[in-house]
Design a protein around this motif. Structure first.
Motif, PDB file in Angstrom:
ATOM      1  N   HIS A 279       0.830  -1.209   0.000  1.00  0.00           N
ATOM      2  CA  HIS A 279       0.000   0.000   0.000  1.00  0.00           C
ATOM      3  C   HIS A 279       0.865   1.260   0.000  1.00  0.00           C
ATOM      4  O   HIS A 279       0.585   2.221  -0.737  1.00  0.00           O
ATOM      5  CB  HIS A 279      -0.911  -0.029   1.229  1.00  0.00           C
ATOM      6  N   ARG A 280       1.903   1.261   0.800  1.00  0.00           N
ATOM      7  CA  ARG A 280       2.747   2.463   0.882  1.00  0.00           C
ATOM      8  C   ARG A 280       3.569   2.663  -0.386  1.00  0.00           C
ATOM      9  O   ARG A 280       3.800   3.803  -0.798  1.00  0.00           O
ATOM     10  CB  ARG A 280       3.670   2.375   2.103  1.00  0.00           C
TER      11      ARG A 280
ATOM     12  N   LEU B 286       0.322  11.832 -15.117  1.00  0.00           N
ATOM     13  CA  LEU B 286       0.116  10.528 -15.747  1.00  0.00           C
ATOM     14  C   LEU B 286       0.578   9.401 -14.829  1.00  0.00           C
ATOM     15  O   LEU B 286      -0.101   8.380 -14.674  1.00  0.00           O
ATOM     16  CB  LEU B 286       0.863  10.466 -17.079  1.00  0.00           C
ATOM     17  N   ILE B 287       1.741   9.584 -14.195  1.00  0.00           N
ATOM     18  CA  ILE B 287       2.238   8.575 -13.255  1.00  0.00           C
ATOM     19  C   ILE B 287       1.265   8.419 -12.090  1.00  0.00           C
ATOM     20  O   ILE B 287       0.927   7.309 -11.668  1.00  0.00           O
ATOM     21  CB  ILE B 287       3.642   8.970 -12.745  1.00  0.00           C
ATOM     22  N   ALA B 288       0.786   9.550 -11.559  1.00  0.00           N
ATOM     23  CA  ALA B 288      -0.152   9.503 -10.438  1.00  0.00           C
ATOM     24  C   ALA B 288      -1.457   8.830 -10.844  1.00  0.00           C
ATOM     25  O   ALA B 288      -2.019   8.015 -10.095  1.00  0.00           O
ATOM     26  CB  ALA B 288      -0.424  10.915  -9.926  1.00  0.00           C
ATOM     27  N   LEU B 289      -1.950   9.156 -12.036  1.00  0.00           N
ATOM     28  CA  LEU B 289      -3.211   8.580 -12.503  1.00  0.00           C
ATOM     29  C   LEU B 289      -3.090   7.069 -12.669  1.00  0.00           C
ATOM     30  O   LEU B 289      -4.002   6.308 -12.313  1.00  0.00           O
ATOM     31  CB  LEU B 289      -3.612   9.225 -13.829  1.00  0.00           C
ATOM     32  N   PHE B 290      -1.938   6.606 -13.168  1.00  0.00           N
ATOM     33  CA  PHE B 290      -1.739   5.170 -13.360  1.00  0.00           C
ATOM     34  C   PHE B 290      -1.695   4.446 -12.016  1.00  0.00           C
ATOM     35  O   PHE B 290      -2.340   3.406 -11.838  1.00  0.00           O
ATOM     36  CB  PHE B 290      -0.449   4.928 -14.134  1.00  0.00           C
ATOM     37  N   THR B 291      -0.941   4.980 -11.055  1.00  0.00           N
ATOM     38  CA  THR B 291      -0.838   4.307  -9.759  1.00  0.00           C
ATOM     39  C   THR B 291      -2.141   4.391  -8.977  1.00  0.00           C
ATOM     40  O   THR B 291      -2.461   3.488  -8.194  1.00  0.00           O
ATOM     41  CB  THR B 291       0.312   4.894  -8.927  1.00  0.00           C
ATOM     42  N   MET B 292      -2.929   5.451  -9.205  1.00  0.00           N
ATOM     43  CA  MET B 292      -4.215   5.565  -8.513  1.00  0.00           C
ATOM     44  C   MET B 292      -5.192   4.469  -8.941  1.00  0.00           C
ATOM     45  O   MET B 292      -6.131   4.155  -8.206  1.00  0.00           O
ATOM     46  CB  MET B 292      -4.833   6.941  -8.754  1.00  0.00           C
ATOM     47  N   LEU B 293      -4.972   3.891 -10.116  1.00  0.00           N
ATOM     48  CA  LEU B 293      -5.826   2.792 -10.537  1.00  0.00           C
ATOM     49  C   LEU B 293      -5.726   1.601  -9.593  1.00  0.00           C
ATOM     50  O   LEU B 293      -6.677   0.840  -9.413  1.00  0.00           O
ATOM     51  CB  LEU B 293      -5.457   2.353 -11.960  1.00  0.00           C
ATOM     52  N   PHE B 294      -4.556   1.433  -8.974  1.00  0.00           N
ATOM     53  CA  PHE B 294      -4.310   0.265  -8.125  1.00  0.00           C
ATOM     54  C   PHE B 294      -4.335   0.608  -6.636  1.00  0.00           C
ATOM     55  O   PHE B 294      -4.364  -0.288  -5.798  1.00  0.00           O
ATOM     56  CB  PHE B 294      -2.958  -0.361  -8.478  1.00  0.00           C
TER      57      PHE B 294
ATOM     58  N   PRO C 223      -6.699   1.941  -4.553  1.00  0.00           N
ATOM     59  CA  PRO C 223      -7.811   1.456  -3.717  1.00  0.00           C
ATOM     60  C   PRO C 223      -7.710  -0.028  -3.381  1.00  0.00           C
ATOM     61  O   PRO C 223      -8.075  -0.450  -2.281  1.00  0.00           O
ATOM     62  CB  PRO C 223      -9.053   1.745  -4.582  1.00  0.00           C
ATOM     63  N   PHE C 224      -7.193  -0.818  -4.317  1.00  0.00           N
ATOM     64  CA  PHE C 224      -7.103  -2.258  -4.075  1.00  0.00           C
ATOM     65  C   PHE C 224      -5.981  -2.579  -3.084  1.00  0.00           C
ATOM     66  O   PHE C 224      -6.108  -3.516  -2.290  1.00  0.00           O
ATOM     67  CB  PHE C 224      -6.891  -2.992  -5.386  1.00  0.00           C
ATOM     68  N   ALA C 225      -4.895  -1.799  -3.136  1.00  0.00           N
ATOM     69  CA  ALA C 225      -3.830  -1.989  -2.145  1.00  0.00           C
ATOM     70  C   ALA C 225      -4.355  -1.661  -0.746  1.00  0.00           C
ATOM     71  O   ALA C 225      -4.058  -2.366   0.226  1.00  0.00           O
ATOM     72  CB  ALA C 225      -2.629  -1.117  -2.496  1.00  0.00           C
TER      73      ALA C 225
END
Length: 590
Positions: free
Chosen positions: A227-228, A269-277, A279-281
């Motif tokens: 998560h972190r 773009l980097i933030a948007l990509f990592t934000m996809l995952f 919530p699941f983390a």
């Protein structure tokens, strides 16, 4: 660039702060003298002082851990492109170096806040820290060693940037890789201490150490690590974007505005990509907490901390919608992108609808029936986890679809099968959304254990859908003809204000959830083993929490502005060259 004496002073400052922490840890590892369980530090509220110091340290640590990760990746892309496209390689190298410029001063503040946190903990909570060092004694010795190794790698990586170019670029990349490895290990060690307090393992019922391995690899350790890692990358990317937005707003030359516009776009773009995952983390971490103790689930989702998650849902909605709005504004850089722009209102409506469901509480004490266990006829249906899982997962599908549209703007596929391929691609996106919805509806009516399994399958379906459609998109756009170039530097100023707002939101959200993670233990230092009997034990009101985390956010931005100001005192890279090589490429073709 800073002079060599200035560099040495910077490194010495970080190492000196680290040494203070090493000395404190060594003393505690050898055993603390008998004394009171709790001490006051200069008459301050010890709990509040530790809270502020810990949160500031975690924020700076997240920043200096994440930035080298994507800076190294960007630098690697430039190194790979050096032989085939030198101008592209220079563009990526400039971006990686510009991000790395933010690190030295921020790293010093990380070490200073860490030393302050160590001092406050060992002074105000001697018995608790004595117990913790008794359990994790070996790690308290190893931790500073990796910290020193990370420090040396960071400064060598940054200050040797110009020297290690050309044939020696591979050595610079290896330095960056070691920096990231050592930084990740440092975070993993500290996470073991934090999660042991929540999900203790490797000790007997009286708290005596049985297995150091089990104490480190406790049930919450790996979920928090994952998560972190994801959250830190999002955090660092948005702060870099905010820095780029500030530089864009202050720039006087079109060429500088183009460069910082591109930097802000890349960070978002980097933030948007990592934000996809992300919530699941977080879901994975929460799942392990609930599995360890059902009390955590009651406290977080239905007890004293439940309203924090309503606030969290609203703040995350602002974060996601803001990042999506910035991406949609980016279409204005591309002439002729009206076909993609017309989808923006539709996607915006879907995002808002999804977050309305996600933020809906199970019940609100608005009537006698609800306050005694009854549920609202509408809120009761939307407030459980199954519809929320559908909503948040479909929100991520919408965000991903927005990115696919952006990739198509201004580009025309040349492969002969592009019409059929495009239909297949968007059919897969629709099928992914349909499968996620069907799994969620089935889980709503299924028993709890089945509902948990359907939630996992929703995540798997989303990931498979993203991988499959993105791989297809890469094939569709291979050799695509560029109809119009991206006009970097033409984004409306409101887009850059959005990036600055997103940085504030992510910092405030990090402080909020840091409180939730720590506060869920209620009146326990180590859950079920060591109780907190200090005068300040207990949770503050939600209003007090909001004031404190807002103050922490303000302090962090003030210190971060100081760090950025210090980095700005160095002579900025020349607009045409640095170190005998072209620095600023033709970003219009980026």
């Amino acid at each position: 660039m800073r002079s060599t004496p200035a560099r040495i002073k910077g490194i010495a400052g970080v190492l000196a702060a680290g040494c203070l922490l090493v000395v404190a840890q060594s003393v505690c590892a050898q055993g603390l003298p008998a004394g009171p369980e709790y001490r006051s530090v200069l008459g301050m509220d010890s709990r509040l002082a530790v809270w502020i110091a810990a949160q500031l340290h975690l924020m700076f640590a997240a920043f200096v851990l994440a930035v080298p990760m994507f800076a190294l990746f960007i630098e690697y892309l430039g190194w790979r492109a050096a032989k085939t496209n030198p101008r592209e390689a220079q563009r990526y190298d400039w971006l990686a170096h510009e991000m790395a410029r933010l690190l030295p001063a921020a790293y010093s503040l990380t070490a200073i806040t860490g030393a302050l946190l160590g001092f406050l903990l060992f002074t105000a909570y001697p018995k608790f820290m004595g117990y913790l060092t008794g359990v994790f004694g070996p790690t308290f010795v190893v931790y500073p060693l990796f910290f020193v190794a990370e420090t040396l790698c960071l400064y060598f990586w940054y200050y040797a940037w110009d020297r290690l170019q050309g044939e020696r670029k591979w050595l610079h990349l290896w330095l960056g890789l070691l920096l990231n490895v050592f930084g990740t290990i440092v975070m993993f060690i500290a996470d073991a201490w934090a999660t042991f307090m929540m999900t203790p393992a490797g000790v007997d019922p009286q708290g005596a150490l049985v297995s150091l391995y089990d104490a480190v690899w406790n049930p919450g350790w790996m979920p928090l690590n994952i998560h972190r890692l994801v959250a830190n990358i999002t955090f660092g990317a948005l702060l870099c974007s905010a820095y780029a937005a500030y530089r864009f707003l202050m720039a006087t030359r079109e060429r500088d505005r183009a460069l910082y516009d591109w930097m802000g776009y890349t960070g978002n773009l980097i933030a948007l990509f990592t934000m996809l995952f992300l919530p699941f983390a977080g879901y994975y971490f929460g799942f392990e907490l609930f599995a360890f103790s059902a009390t955590y689930g009651v406290t977080l989702m239905g007890g004293v901390l439940s309203w924090l998650f309503i606030i969290q849902a609203i703040v995350i909605a602002v974060l996601f919608i803001g990042a999506a709005y910035y991406s949609w504004l980016g279409l204005l850089r591309i002439p002729g992108s009206e076909a993609q722009q017309r989808w923006s209102p539709v996607f915006n409506g879907l995002l808002i609808g999804g977050f309305v469901v996600w933020a809906t509480p199970h019940t609100m004490a608005a009537s006698i029936e609800e306050s005694t266990g009854g549920f609202h006829p509408i809120l009761g249906a939307l407030g459980v986890m199954a519809p929320k899982m559908i909503a948040v997962t479909l929100v991520l599908v919408v965000l991903y679809a927005s990115y696919l549209l952006y990739r198509r703007a201004g580009r025309e596929p040349t492969v002969t099968w592009h019409r059929q391929g495009t239909k297949i691609q968007w059919s897969l996106v629709g099928l992914t959304a349909l499968a996620i919805t069907a799994l969620g509806v089935y889980g709503y009516f299924a028993p709890a254990e089945v509902r948990i399994q359907t939630s996992i399958w929703q995540i798997i379906v989303l990931m498979v859908g993203i991988v499959a459609t993105f791989a297809l998109d890469l094939m569709l756009l291979r050799g695509a003809r560029t109809v119009v170039e991206v006009r970097w530097g033409t984004l409306p100023r409101r887009g850059h204000y959005v990036l600055i707002m997103l940085a504030f939101v992510i910092v405030w959200l990090m402080a909020l959830m840091g409180y939730a993670r720590s506060g869920v233990r209620l009146n326990w230092h180590v859950y079920g083993i060591m109780q907190d009997t200090s005068p300040g034990a207990g949770l503050p009101s939600l209003g007090e929490v909001a004031v404190i985390i807002t103050a922490i956010t303000f302090i962090f931005f003030v210190l971060l502005a100081v760090a950025f100001g210090i980095s700005g005192l160095a002579k900025a890279p020349d607009a045409e060259s640095r170190g005998g090589r072209a620095l600023v490429p033709d970003v219009e073709g980026a």
